[in-house]
Design a protein around this motif. Sequence first.
Motif, short mmCIF file in Angstrom:
data_model
loop_
_atom_site.label_atom_id
_atom_site.label_comp_id
_atom_site.label_asym_id
_atom_site.label_seq_id
_atom_site.Cartn_x
_atom_site.Cartn_y
_atom_site.Cartn_z
N GLY A 1 -80.46 -35.22 16.47
CA GLY A 1 -79.50 -34.67 15.52
C GLY A 1 -79.61 -33.17 15.40
O GLY A 1 -78.60 -32.47 15.26
N ILE A 2 -80.84 -32.65 15.47
CA ILE A 2 -81.02 -31.19 15.41
C ILE A 2 -80.41 -30.54 16.65
O ILE A 2 -79.77 -29.49 16.57
CB ILE A 2 -82.51 -30.84 15.27
CG1 ILE A 2 -83.09 -31.47 14.00
CG2 ILE A 2 -82.70 -29.32 15.25
CD1 ILE A 2 -82.35 -31.14 12.72
N ASP A 3 -80.59 -31.15 17.81
CA ASP A 3 -79.93 -30.63 19.01
C ASP A 3 -78.41 -30.67 18.85
O ASP A 3 -77.70 -29.76 19.29
CB ASP A 3 -80.34 -31.45 20.24
CG ASP A 3 -81.71 -31.05 20.78
OD1 ASP A 3 -82.36 -30.17 20.17
OD2 ASP A 3 -82.13 -31.62 21.79
N GLY A 4 -77.90 -31.72 18.21
CA GLY A 4 -76.48 -31.80 17.96
C GLY A 4 -75.99 -30.69 17.05
O GLY A 4 -74.92 -30.11 17.28
N ALA A 5 -76.76 -30.39 16.02
CA ALA A 5 -76.40 -29.30 15.10
C ALA A 5 -76.34 -27.97 15.86
O ALA A 5 -75.42 -27.16 15.65
CB ALA A 5 -77.41 -29.22 13.96
N MET A 6 -77.30 -27.75 16.73
CA MET A 6 -77.28 -26.49 17.50
C MET A 6 -76.14 -26.48 18.49
O MET A 6 -75.55 -25.42 18.77
CB MET A 6 -78.62 -26.27 18.20
CG MET A 6 -79.77 -26.04 17.24
SD MET A 6 -81.17 -25.18 18.00
CE MET A 6 -81.54 -26.29 19.34
N GLY A 7 -75.79 -27.64 19.03
CA GLY A 7 -74.63 -27.72 19.90
C GLY A 7 -73.36 -27.29 19.18
O GLY A 7 -72.50 -26.61 19.74
N ALA A 8 -73.24 -27.69 17.90
CA ALA A 8 -72.08 -27.27 17.12
C ALA A 8 -72.08 -25.77 16.90
O ALA A 8 -71.03 -25.12 16.98
CB ALA A 8 -72.07 -28.01 15.78
N LEU A 9 -73.24 -25.19 16.61
CA LEU A 9 -73.30 -23.73 16.43
C LEU A 9 -72.88 -23.01 17.70
O LEU A 9 -72.18 -21.99 17.65
CB LEU A 9 -74.72 -23.31 16.04
CG LEU A 9 -75.16 -23.62 14.61
CD1 LEU A 9 -76.59 -23.18 14.40
CD2 LEU A 9 -74.24 -22.96 13.60
N ILE A 10 -73.30 -23.53 18.84
CA ILE A 10 -72.89 -22.92 20.11
C ILE A 10 -71.37 -23.02 20.26
O ILE A 10 -70.71 -22.07 20.70
CB ILE A 10 -73.61 -23.60 21.29
CG1 ILE A 10 -75.09 -23.19 21.30
CG2 ILE A 10 -72.96 -23.22 22.62
CD1 ILE A 10 -75.93 -23.90 22.34
N GLY A 11 -70.80 -24.14 19.85
CA GLY A 11 -69.36 -24.28 19.92
C GLY A 11 -68.62 -23.32 19.00
O GLY A 11 -67.49 -22.93 19.28
N PHE A 12 -69.26 -22.90 17.92
CA PHE A 12 -68.65 -21.99 16.97
C PHE A 12 -68.98 -20.52 17.25
O PHE A 12 -68.73 -19.67 16.41
CB PHE A 12 -69.11 -22.32 15.55
CG PHE A 12 -68.32 -23.41 14.88
CD1 PHE A 12 -67.01 -23.20 14.52
CD2 PHE A 12 -68.90 -24.64 14.62
CE1 PHE A 12 -66.29 -24.21 13.88
CE2 PHE A 12 -68.19 -25.65 13.99
CZ PHE A 12 -66.88 -25.43 13.62
#
Length: 460
Positions: A202-213
């Motif tokens: 889930g933490i990797d997913g959160a960082m993936g979203a930040l990269i997307g933004f």
Amino acid sequence: MRGKLGRALVVTCAVLAVLVTSACAFPVDGRAIAGPEVTAGTDPSFIGGTDGGEEDRLAAATLRDLEGFWGEALPALSGGQPFRPLAGYYSVDPAARNAAVPCLQNPREVEGTAFYCPRSDIIAWDRAQLLPQLRRDFGDAAVVVVLSHEFGHAVQGRLDRTGALAGAPTILLEAQADCYAGVFLRKVRDGALPDLRTGAGGIDGAMGALIGFRDPVGTSPRNAQAHGNAFDRVSSFQDGFDGDPAVCAAMGTDRVFTQQAFRSQADESSGGNLGLAPLIEAMVPDLDRWFGEEVRRRGAQWTPPTTERGQAQCPDADEPVQGPVAWCAPAGGAPSSVHIDTTGDLPGDHARIGDYATGTLLASRYGAATLAALGRPTTGAEGGRAALCLAGAYSAAVGTTNNAFALSPGDLDESVTLLLREDFPARGTDGVASAGTGYERIRVFRAGVTGGSDACLRGV
């Protein structure tokens, strides 16, 4: 509207590029980095405009946990002043014609985004497109990180008793909000909150979203709506995740950002990317130069590896265990070599993510060659960690001399995108990976960027 995950730059060019057809183009791969979470949905009736659905139940759980967390944490930062709850929260369907939302003249203005409005002290989000897409692409933690970022802007306002925020660069305010989000996600990961739970995925997913933004490549850090590139955003998030609210509150104008504008028309027109063969030709001499200097200044001998293209399999290995680029030890009187698999997945990933995804792989294998020259282990977790860290140290040093090879504005974003998804740069020469999560791989790479080669060889 401070903290908007940005209509002008971020939403139209990052989120909507996923949600709808868009003219914006990015080198970052769109493959999802999702992780399983367990969340306790909360009654969302306190949210204005809610439809009572799954997305708003997740949002409600996040906001209640945020209120509880900051209710305890903020007094220590504010000289004992209690946390004042926000004036409200609004879930918006942009297609609804009569949805009344403070700070918005038309509900379509929130399409594809979430924002904090300091004038009305509210957070609003697009529940019809943004939240479902975040969950599909990155998992529930992506919704949590977006809302906790916006909540971070509300925290900023409550701590700003002198009005200093009015003159702060936008990129700094966004970095601080990312940091506050990192602090909160650490509590979620640790199971320290009533409603939300997540694991490392889930933490990797959160960082993936930040990269997307992240901001579009080439955005100046002085832009009035700059939010930061992917490297800067995940760096701020990790500073909070590994620190505490005081670390975030202490962020000031001395913070260094790697985001930069394009320096030439030619660089901008190419998106800062070289083809696979031109990158190898340009980068290998610079790798020899920098890593050779690092070895020689420590009193050891550097013999440049030869480069072989075709398969990334060492002569003494049964399969290419290091990934698409491998460093192979000297054998049969021949010098060591770097083998590059130019026939497999590498060309596709090079085109999808960007040229410095390949560059990061190359630098990590030259890091392994450096470890061997210094008599250090190249195998196992220790070897993989040091090689990846050295790749970060090299990346920070590129372009600091008059050498012809230099990084382009999007290159470090390409590094973190690769590291979030793949463990190849973190592998020892025996194929053993030093880290099982994207979070840890990025942390090791950042240690090299910020601490240099000495930090890598001391151990990270």
